[in-house]
Design an enzyme around this catalytic site. Sequence first.
Site, mmCIF file in Angstrom:
data_model
loop_
_atom_site.group_PDB
_atom_site.id
_atom_site.type_symbol
_atom_site.label_atom_id
_atom_site.label_comp_id
_atom_site.label_asym_id
_atom_site.label_seq_id
_atom_site.Cartn_x
_atom_site.Cartn_y
_atom_site.Cartn_z
ATOM 1 N N HIS A 13 1.145 -1.350 -0.236
ATOM 2 C CA HIS A 13 -0.490 0.262 0.082
ATOM 3 C C HIS A 13 0.364 0.979 -0.289
ATOM 4 O O HIS A 13 0.682 2.573 -0.684
ATOM 5 C CB HIS A 13 -1.130 -0.194 1.254
ATOM 6 C CG HIS A 13 -1.632 -0.670 1.099
ATOM 7 N ND1 HIS A 13 -2.946 -1.101 0.266
ATOM 8 C CD2 HIS A 13 -2.055 -1.813 1.823
ATOM 9 C CE1 HIS A 13 -3.984 -2.604 0.593
ATOM 10 N NE2 HIS A 13 -2.784 -2.951 2.023
ATOM 11 N N LYS A 14 2.035 1.019 1.034
ATOM 12 C CA LYS A 14 2.670 2.531 0.823
ATOM 13 C C LYS A 14 3.735 2.308 -0.281
ATOM 14 O O LYS A 14 4.031 3.587 -1.420
ATOM 15 C CB LYS A 14 4.047 1.987 1.820
ATOM 16 C CG LYS A 14 3.616 2.146 3.276
ATOM 17 C CD LYS A 14 4.674 2.218 3.833
ATOM 18 C CE LYS A 14 4.777 1.878 5.406
ATOM 19 N NZ LYS A 14 5.676 1.834 6.394
ATOM 20 N N ASP A 70 9.052 4.845 7.663
ATOM 21 C CA ASP A 70 7.786 4.314 10.065
ATOM 22 C C ASP A 70 7.103 5.377 9.595
ATOM 23 O O ASP A 70 7.409 7.171 10.071
ATOM 24 C CB ASP A 70 9.187 4.487 10.397
ATOM 25 C CG ASP A 70 8.242 2.986 11.480
ATOM 26 O OD1 ASP A 70 7.980 2.567 10.886
ATOM 27 O OD2 ASP A 70 8.112 3.335 12.726
ATOM 28 N N PHE A 150 -6.254 2.067 3.409
ATOM 29 C CA PHE A 150 -5.365 0.782 4.207
ATOM 30 C C PHE A 150 -4.865 1.888 5.783
ATOM 31 O O PHE A 150 -5.475 2.308 6.189
ATOM 32 C CB PHE A 150 -3.955 0.167 4.259
ATOM 33 C CG PHE A 150 -2.925 0.953 4.118
ATOM 34 C CD1 PHE A 150 -2.845 1.939 3.080
ATOM 35 C CD2 PHE A 150 -1.734 0.640 4.616
ATOM 36 C CE1 PHE A 150 -1.465 3.236 3.072
ATOM 37 C CE2 PHE A 150 -0.628 1.673 5.027
ATOM 38 C CZ PHE A 150 -1.042 2.876 4.382
ATOM 39 N N TYR A 152 -5.544 2.130 8.784
ATOM 40 C CA TYR A 152 -6.335 3.137 9.898
ATOM 41 C C TYR A 152 -6.512 4.008 9.252
ATOM 42 O O TYR A 152 -7.666 4.942 9.750
ATOM 43 C CB TYR A 152 -5.243 3.849 11.098
ATOM 44 C CG TYR A 152 -4.634 2.856 12.070
ATOM 45 C CD1 TYR A 152 -5.186 2.340 12.716
ATOM 46 C CD2 TYR A 152 -3.561 2.621 11.846
ATOM 47 C CE1 TYR A 152 -4.860 1.507 14.030
ATOM 48 C CE2 TYR A 152 -2.891 1.796 13.121
ATOM 49 C CZ TYR A 152 -3.324 1.209 13.876
ATOM 50 O OH TYR A 152 -3.003 0.667 14.989
ATOM 51 N N ASP A 153 -7.188 4.383 8.158
ATOM 52 C CA ASP A 153 -7.854 5.374 6.644
ATOM 53 C C ASP A 153 -9.521 5.031 7.254
ATOM 54 O O ASP A 153 -9.235 6.330 7.125
ATOM 55 C CB ASP A 153 -7.054 5.213 5.065
ATOM 56 C CG ASP A 153 -5.493 5.181 5.333
ATOM 57 O OD1 ASP A 153 -5.511 5.938 6.234
ATOM 58 O OD2 ASP A 153 -5.032 5.071 4.036
ATOM 59 N N ARG A 179 2.116 11.130 4.394
ATOM 60 C CA ARG A 179 3.136 10.439 3.203
ATOM 61 C C ARG A 179 4.140 10.810 2.475
ATOM 62 O O ARG A 179 5.243 11.386 2.214
ATOM 63 C CB ARG A 179 3.110 8.793 3.112
ATOM 64 C CG ARG A 179 4.004 8.331 2.280
ATOM 65 C CD ARG A 179 3.795 6.943 2.077
ATOM 66 N NE ARG A 179 3.549 6.864 3.871
ATOM 67 C CZ ARG A 179 2.551 5.818 4.152
ATOM 68 N NH1 ARG A 179 1.523 6.043 3.327
ATOM 69 N NH2 ARG A 179 2.749 5.568 5.809
HETATM 70 P P1 ITT Z 1 6.565 -1.848 6.546
HETATM 71 O O1 ITT Z 1 7.790 -1.330 7.337
HETATM 72 O O2 ITT Z 1 7.117 -2.063 5.872
HETATM 73 O O3 ITT Z 1 7.510 -0.278 5.334
HETATM 74 P P2 ITT Z 1 4.990 -1.536 7.675
HETATM 75 O O4 ITT Z 1 3.583 -1.907 7.615
HETATM 76 O O5 ITT Z 1 5.721 -2.583 8.898
HETATM 77 O O6 ITT Z 1 5.907 -1.480 6.355
HETATM 78 P P3 ITT Z 1 4.936 0.653 9.377
HETATM 79 O O7 ITT Z 1 5.988 1.076 9.882
HETATM 80 O O8 ITT Z 1 5.043 2.213 8.817
HETATM 81 O O9 ITT Z 1 4.386 -0.339 7.935
HETATM 82 O O10 ITT Z 1 3.276 1.216 9.702
HETATM 83 C C1 ITT Z 1 2.857 0.831 10.971
HETATM 84 C C2 ITT Z 1 0.742 0.663 10.748
HETATM 85 O O11 ITT Z 1 0.683 1.460 11.005
HETATM 86 C C3 ITT Z 1 1.058 -0.150 8.894
HETATM 87 O O12 ITT Z 1 1.045 -1.102 8.950
HETATM 88 C C4 ITT Z 1 -0.931 0.613 8.875
HETATM 89 O O13 ITT Z 1 -1.494 -0.313 9.351
HETATM 90 C C5 ITT Z 1 -1.149 1.748 9.589
HETATM 91 N N1 ITT Z 1 -0.036 3.289 8.433
HETATM 92 C C6 ITT Z 1 0.709 2.947 7.769
HETATM 93 N N2 ITT Z 1 0.804 4.268 7.308
HETATM 94 C C7 ITT Z 1 -0.855 4.593 6.473
HETATM 95 C C8 ITT Z 1 -1.620 5.170 5.928
HETATM 96 O O14 ITT Z 1 -1.129 6.309 6.053
HETATM 97 N N3 ITT Z 1 -2.520 5.076 6.712
HETATM 98 C C9 ITT Z 1 -3.541 3.927 7.626
HETATM 99 N N4 ITT Z 1 -2.470 3.391 8.546
HETATM 100 C C10 ITT Z 1 -1.602 3.654 7.885
#
Ligand code: ITT
Length: 193
Positions: A13-14, A70, A150, A152-153, A179
Amino acid sequence: MIQELIIATQNKHKIGEIKPLFPSNIKLIALKDLNFSEDIPETGATLVENALQKARFVYKKFGRNCFADDTGFEISALHGRPGVYSARYAGEGCTPKDNVRKVLLEMKDESQRQARFCTVIALIFDGIEYVFEGEVLGEILCAETGGEGFGYDPIFKPAHSNLSFAQMPLSEKNKISHRARALEKMLEFLKTR
Ligand code: ITT
């Protein structure tokens, strides 16, 4: 000249959000393009530590310019939780839906609903580390709303908007998101390289 940059995330998703924001003179390389599918360790106590840890891991492995994202979701009434634990808030092996349900339950009777997303991007460029940060302020909704996005959106409504992030098309989220703001700073920096 085309620059290449590895995006150090396993979160598709990122990648989907970041790709359309990149200019055509930078080629984004995903970890799956490098046949790397392992989770990258993130054991830091802060978003900055985790972003740097992920970027350093990938830089050490591939020796190429890279960046990691992150992101934390911080709720004022919960003293900043889930924060750095956003991915596994409901426990090891939980799903994003479990996390959302836990937040909704904890916030059930709470009238103070301020929250923010914060993204820290760590870039390693020619062996030097740089950090960029972006945030968006808003509030927690009382129920999941919308099917886009995705994590918490569905429970986050940015300030000055009538829609949750999950009700917006990606192009709208990308105008104001945590982001996009962090990325904008990194792209400005890369223009000077
Ligand atoms: P990487 O470490 O591989 O990048 P991750 O899913 O573990 O992936 P993070 O630790 O940065 O990424 O993110 C923590 C969680 O926060 C992630 O799993 C999402 O559920 C949520 N999250 C991150 N960005 C978000 C966004 O833009 N909108 C909504 N929820 C988000």
